[in-house]
Design an enzyme around this catalytic site. Sequence first.
Site, PDB file in Angstrom:
ATOM      1  N   THR A 173      -4.834   4.939   7.621  1.00 23.09           N
ATOM      2  CA  THR A 173      -5.747   3.974   6.983  1.00 23.09           C
ATOM      3  C   THR A 173      -5.262   2.554   7.275  1.00 23.09           C
ATOM      4  O   THR A 173      -5.655   1.618   6.585  1.00 23.09           O
ATOM      5  CB  THR A 173      -5.820   4.182   5.448  1.00 23.09           C
ATOM      6  OG1 THR A 173      -4.495   4.046   4.908  1.00 23.09           O
ATOM      7  CG2 THR A 173      -6.385   5.537   5.082  1.00 23.09           C
ATOM      8  N   SER A 174      -4.404   2.400   8.286  1.00 22.88           N
ATOM      9  CA  SER A 174      -3.799   1.084   8.514  1.00 22.88           C
ATOM     10  C   SER A 174      -4.503   0.320   9.641  1.00 22.88           C
ATOM     11  O   SER A 174      -5.356  -0.526   9.370  1.00 22.88           O
ATOM     12  CB  SER A 174      -2.311   1.257   8.772  1.00 22.88           C
ATOM     13  OG  SER A 174      -1.661   0.035   8.558  1.00 22.88           O
ATOM     14  N   ARG A 175      -4.174   0.610  10.880  1.00 20.69           N
ATOM     15  CA  ARG A 175      -4.871   0.018  12.021  1.00 20.69           C
ATOM     16  C   ARG A 175      -4.950   1.071  13.129  1.00 20.69           C
ATOM     17  O   ARG A 175      -3.977   1.785  13.390  1.00 20.69           O
ATOM     18  CB  ARG A 175      -4.149  -1.223  12.552  1.00 20.69           C
ATOM     19  CG  ARG A 175      -4.372  -2.479  11.722  1.00 20.69           C
ATOM     20  CD  ARG A 175      -5.817  -2.976  11.739  1.00 20.69           C
ATOM     21  NE  ARG A 175      -6.045  -4.152  10.893  1.00 20.69           N
ATOM     22  CZ  ARG A 175      -6.405  -4.115   9.618  1.00 20.69           C
ATOM     23  NH1 ARG A 175      -6.584  -2.967   9.012  1.00 20.69           N
ATOM     24  NH2 ARG A 175      -6.621  -5.243   8.950  1.00 20.69           N
ATOM     25  N   GLN A 223     -13.329   1.642   5.451  1.00 21.40           N
ATOM     26  CA  GLN A 223     -13.859   1.330   4.126  1.00 21.40           C
ATOM     27  C   GLN A 223     -12.816   1.465   3.027  1.00 21.40           C
ATOM     28  O   GLN A 223     -13.141   1.378   1.839  1.00 21.40           O
ATOM     29  CB  GLN A 223     -15.033   2.267   3.802  1.00 21.40           C
ATOM     30  CG  GLN A 223     -14.614   3.748   3.664  1.00 21.40           C
ATOM     31  CD  GLN A 223     -15.680   4.615   3.021  1.00 21.40           C
ATOM     32  OE1 GLN A 223     -16.601   5.045   3.700  1.00 21.40           O
ATOM     33  NE2 GLN A 223     -15.570   4.868   1.726  1.00 21.40           N
ATOM     34  N   ALA A 224     -11.538   1.670   3.409  1.00 20.77           N
ATOM     35  CA  ALA A 224     -10.529   1.911   2.374  1.00 20.77           C
ATOM     36  C   ALA A 224     -10.419   0.734   1.403  1.00 20.77           C
ATOM     37  O   ALA A 224     -10.131   0.900   0.228  1.00 20.77           O
ATOM     38  CB  ALA A 224      -9.179   2.207   3.015  1.00 20.77           C
ATOM     39  N   PHE A 225     -10.677  -0.473   1.901  1.00 19.31           N
ATOM     40  CA  PHE A 225     -10.568  -1.681   1.051  1.00 19.31           C
ATOM     41  C   PHE A 225     -11.761  -1.831   0.113  1.00 19.31           C
ATOM     42  O   PHE A 225     -11.741  -2.684  -0.778  1.00 19.31           O
ATOM     43  CB  PHE A 225     -10.513  -2.936   1.948  1.00 19.31           C
ATOM     44  CG  PHE A 225     -11.844  -3.238   2.582  1.00 19.31           C
ATOM     45  CD1 PHE A 225     -12.278  -2.538   3.688  1.00 19.31           C
ATOM     46  CD2 PHE A 225     -12.698  -4.186   2.029  1.00 19.31           C
ATOM     47  CE1 PHE A 225     -13.529  -2.783   4.260  1.00 19.31           C
ATOM     48  CE2 PHE A 225     -13.952  -4.446   2.578  1.00 19.31           C
ATOM     49  CZ  PHE A 225     -14.360  -3.735   3.704  1.00 19.31           C
ATOM     50  N   ILE A 266       0.840  -1.206   0.000  1.00 20.96           N
ATOM     51  CA  ILE A 266       0.000   0.000   0.000  1.00 20.96           C
ATOM     52  C   ILE A 266       0.872   1.252   0.000  1.00 20.96           C
ATOM     53  O   ILE A 266       0.645   2.189  -0.778  1.00 20.96           O
ATOM     54  CB  ILE A 266      -0.975  -0.026   1.202  1.00 20.96           C
ATOM     55  CG1 ILE A 266      -1.969  -1.184   1.039  1.00 20.96           C
ATOM     56  CG2 ILE A 266      -1.721   1.306   1.327  1.00 20.96           C
ATOM     57  CD1 ILE A 266      -2.797  -1.499   2.266  1.00 20.96           C
ATOM     58  N   ASP A 285      -9.316   6.187   8.736  1.00 14.44           N
ATOM     59  CA  ASP A 285     -10.247   5.154   8.253  1.00 14.44           C
ATOM     60  C   ASP A 285     -10.357   4.042   9.292  1.00 14.44           C
ATOM     61  O   ASP A 285     -11.156   3.126   9.129  1.00 14.44           O
ATOM     62  CB  ASP A 285      -9.749   4.578   6.919  1.00 14.44           C
ATOM     63  CG  ASP A 285     -10.739   3.599   6.320  1.00 14.44           C
ATOM     64  OD1 ASP A 285     -11.931   3.978   6.176  1.00 14.44           O
ATOM     65  OD2 ASP A 285     -10.352   2.448   6.017  1.00 14.44           O
TER      66      ASP A 285
HETATM   67  P1  NAI Z   1       2.757  -4.951   3.610  1.00 23.21           P
HETATM   68  O1  NAI Z   1       3.071  -6.121   4.478  1.00 23.21           O
HETATM   69  O2  NAI Z   1       2.895  -5.088   2.132  1.00 23.21           O
HETATM   70  O3  NAI Z   1       3.649  -3.691   4.056  1.00 23.21           O
HETATM   71  C1  NAI Z   1       3.841  -3.301   5.373  1.00 23.21           C
HETATM   72  C2  NAI Z   1       5.184  -2.590   5.433  1.00 23.21           C
HETATM   73  O4  NAI Z   1       5.352  -2.048   6.755  1.00 23.21           O
HETATM   74  C3  NAI Z   1       6.374  -3.522   5.180  1.00 23.21           C
HETATM   75  O5  NAI Z   1       7.197  -3.012   4.136  1.00 23.21           O
HETATM   76  C4  NAI Z   1       7.087  -3.562   6.517  1.00 23.21           C
HETATM   77  O6  NAI Z   1       8.505  -3.715   6.376  1.00 23.21           O
HETATM   78  C5  NAI Z   1       6.719  -2.203   7.093  1.00 23.21           C
HETATM   79  N1  NAI Z   1       6.917  -2.082   8.523  1.00 23.21           N
HETATM   80  C6  NAI Z   1       6.787  -3.032   9.476  1.00 23.21           C
HETATM   81  N2  NAI Z   1       7.086  -2.528  10.685  1.00 23.21           N
HETATM   82  C7  NAI Z   1       7.421  -1.230  10.492  1.00 23.21           C
HETATM   83  C8  NAI Z   1       7.822  -0.176  11.347  1.00 23.21           C
HETATM   84  N3  NAI Z   1       7.961  -0.375  12.671  1.00 23.21           N
HETATM   85  N4  NAI Z   1       8.080   1.032  10.808  1.00 23.21           N
HETATM   86  C9  NAI Z   1       7.948   1.239   9.480  1.00 23.21           C
HETATM   87  N5  NAI Z   1       7.581   0.273   8.612  1.00 23.21           N
HETATM   88  C10 NAI Z   1       7.304  -0.940   9.119  1.00 23.21           C
HETATM   89  O7  NAI Z   1       1.275  -4.517   4.010  1.00 23.21           O
HETATM   90  P2  NAI Z   1       0.235  -3.672   3.139  1.00 23.21           P
HETATM   91  O8  NAI Z   1      -0.533  -4.581   2.258  1.00 23.21           O
HETATM   92  O9  NAI Z   1       0.933  -2.511   2.543  1.00 23.21           O
HETATM   93  O10 NAI Z   1      -0.771  -3.184   4.272  1.00 23.21           O
HETATM   94  C11 NAI Z   1      -0.357  -2.305   5.302  1.00 23.21           C
HETATM   95  C12 NAI Z   1      -1.425  -2.264   6.373  1.00 23.21           C
HETATM   96  O11 NAI Z   1      -2.603  -1.665   5.844  1.00 23.21           O
HETATM   97  C13 NAI Z   1      -1.912  -3.634   6.848  1.00 23.21           C
HETATM   98  O12 NAI Z   1      -1.068  -4.147   7.871  1.00 23.21           O
HETATM   99  C14 NAI Z   1      -3.289  -3.353   7.363  1.00 23.21           C
HETATM  100  O13 NAI Z   1      -3.201  -3.072   8.743  1.00 23.21           O
HETATM  101  C15 NAI Z   1      -3.701  -2.084   6.628  1.00 23.21           C
HETATM  102  N6  NAI Z   1      -4.849  -2.288   5.746  1.00 23.21           N
HETATM  103  C16 NAI Z   1      -5.938  -1.474   5.901  1.00 23.21           C
HETATM  104  C17 NAI Z   1      -7.057  -1.637   5.097  1.00 23.21           C
HETATM  105  C18 NAI Z   1      -8.254  -0.749   5.215  1.00 23.21           C
HETATM  106  O14 NAI Z   1      -9.316  -1.056   4.631  1.00 23.21           O
HETATM  107  N7  NAI Z   1      -8.186   0.377   5.907  1.00 23.21           N
HETATM  108  C19 NAI Z   1      -7.117  -2.713   4.097  1.00 23.21           C
HETATM  109  C20 NAI Z   1      -5.882  -3.456   3.964  1.00 23.21           C
HETATM  110  C21 NAI Z   1      -4.797  -3.274   4.786  1.00 23.21           C
END
Ligand code: NAI
Length: 336
Positions: free
Chosen positions: A232-234, A296-298, A155, A258
Amino acid sequence: MNVAFFSTKPYDRRFFEAANASAHHTITYLEPRLTAATAPLARGSAAVCAFVNDQLDAAVLTTLAGGGTRLIALRSAGYNHVDLVAAKRLGLAVVHVPVYSPHAVAEHTVALILALNRQIYRAYNRVREGNFSIDGLLGFDLHGKTVGLVGLGKIGDCVAHILHGFGCRVLAVDPMPLAEGLKSIVTVVPLDEMLAAADVVSLHCPLTPTTRHLINAATIARMKRGVMLINTSRGALVDTAAVVEALLAGKIGYLGLDVYEDEADLFYEDRSNRLIADDVFSRLLTLPNVLITGHQAFFTNEALTTIASTTLQAVTDFAASRPAAFALVAPPARAG
Ligand code: NAI
């Protein structure tokens, strides 16, 4: 395979029924959220399909395993809500959907940035009421501004590309090596350096014990005055009480969320006829420079199509004893 599907919404049923036309599983769609109280509803279902606010702690997993469940299929990328150690101990396999549409989340992130900056939500209400004054709606050019991303995975990578296209300078914090395709558009820096330089800070890392409350009073103090913070993460990446203080003090100039730390008791339900008992959340709703969407970002057509097909493929693979592509916990090895 019998699948008990928790936290069902009409859109889940629509996309999963379409995907199940070729997968042929027996899905029982349950509306309640998965909790200790509702877990017995899955009795007799070999698989349980769960979403982000379902409860999958040791107690719930024990009830599910006792009722004959052998597979937990998460229809989400995040799995911070699952006790994976307990799942392994109980012999439960766990799969998730690591990639469905990073574009969906990245585009929603940018939507929050643009809407907050140009106060689209306030302008919309004004114009509908015949108020065409633009006083108070002053924004800034994104072009030339510095954006700091925490997490440069799937993302974060998409967000970096989009904002680079807007003419932003993109800084990022991530412990992993920078992907080749990002080298020309992103500079990786330490967290403190990014916080001190960024006009917009956007969170894209997973929630882990290390990243919990990554944004707190101390890290906020290092940010620029008037910074825009986007999550938009957690929800629990942010200490929301500290963010409210910073908003009231003018240290944080804009907040786009989000996700919210205590969203499980709020999001995905129509609560418009009830009082919101969460004081911190209620306070956020009173601030004009805060924009919140309910996880709802997903939520795009493309993402839901992929979530449904990937989840049901994992159930099919499990039923056929094939290794699942996206296993967080593999099934226990069979004797003999
Ligand atoms: P991903 O696993 O591809 O990327 C996460 C990145 O965060 C990795 O490159 C990792 O090295 C990095 N990371 C880990 N610990 C870290 C730290 N302490 N400091 C900086 N970077 C760090 O995951 P993706 O697919 O990009 O998703 C990211 C997050 O988005 C998910 O964990 C989820 O919580 C959230 N998400 C939210 C959605 C929504 O609808 N709002 C839908 C999908 C995901």
